[in-house]
Design an enzyme around this catalytic site. Structure first.
Site: not given
Ligand SMILES: NC(=O)CC[C@H](N)C(=O)O
Length: 202
Positions: A79, A183, A185
């Site tokens: 991510c 993700h 996980e």
């Molecule tokens: N879950 C996250 O932290 C996403 C990573 C980033 N902030 C996004 O919005 O794409």
């Protein structure tokens, strides 16, 4: 040993529990020596790109991450841990990333029919048979939570794509580095299989 890099942000607990669940011992660390001695390195991440880079710099982790990528040892970005490998992101202004992979991080476009962040399960379609996908069907569903996505300069680095309004690169693979927008996980059985494959990847 698998080192999960801790820069003060990110769902470290769920990432390390996922590794334990598949029998891979992992250590959550910000110690450069531990990262240097690890056989596999994981860069997770949840939060804002700018904050992430500020923390990575604050904890002196830029060089250990760069060294891990350049060492050839298996490296998994998850991510935000995918996004910060890139040149820069437009999240809350323009922020420089680690520039280990050339490209930018863009926000999903304004489309009234699409809620942003892209949150939930979505299909991941392979572009190349990355070893971490062994035993996982093309088109399987993975869990996403993000508002931005990567655009590699070299589009051939894409290992998988996903469609949410636009079709975006949801995983990249270059040599020893695999990094995914979804993700593992949080993606139940398919996620655990990817994590198991990563721990066995030499
Ligand atoms: N879950 C996250 O932290 C996403 C990573 C980033 N902030 C996004 O919005 O794409």
């Amino acid at each position: 040993m698998i080192a999960i890099i801790d820069y003060g942000m990110g769902n470290l607990r769920s990432v390390s529990k996922a590794f334990e669940a598949v029998g891979h011992q992992a250590v959550v660390t910000r110690d450069a020596r531990v990262i240097g001695n690890a056989g596999h390195v994981v860069l997770p991440g949840v939060g804002a790109f700018g904050d992430c880079m500020a923390n990575i710099e604050q904890f002196g982790l830029v060089e250990p991450i760069r060294a891990a990528v350049q060492s050839g040892k298996p490296f998994l970005g998850i991510c935000l841990g995918l996004q910060v490998l890139f040149t820069e992101s437009e999240e809350f202004g323009v922020h420089k990333g680690l520039d280990l992979i050339s490209g930018t991080v863009k926000r999903f476009g304004i489309d009234p029919s699409l809620k942003v962040p892209h949150m939930g399960w979505n299909e991941v379609r392979y572009e190349r048979r990355c070893p971490l996908f062994d035993g996982i069907a093309d088109g399987a569903h993975w869990y996403f939570v993000h508002s931005y996505y990567v655009q590699p300069t070299d589009r051939s680095l894409a290992a998988a794509t996903t469609t949410y309004g636009t079709t975006f690169v949801s995983a990249v693979w270059r040599d020893n580095v695999v990094a995914c927008q979804f993700h593992p996980e949080k993606s139940q059985a398919v996620g655990l299989r990817l994590i198991k494959n990563f721990g066995a990847w030499k």
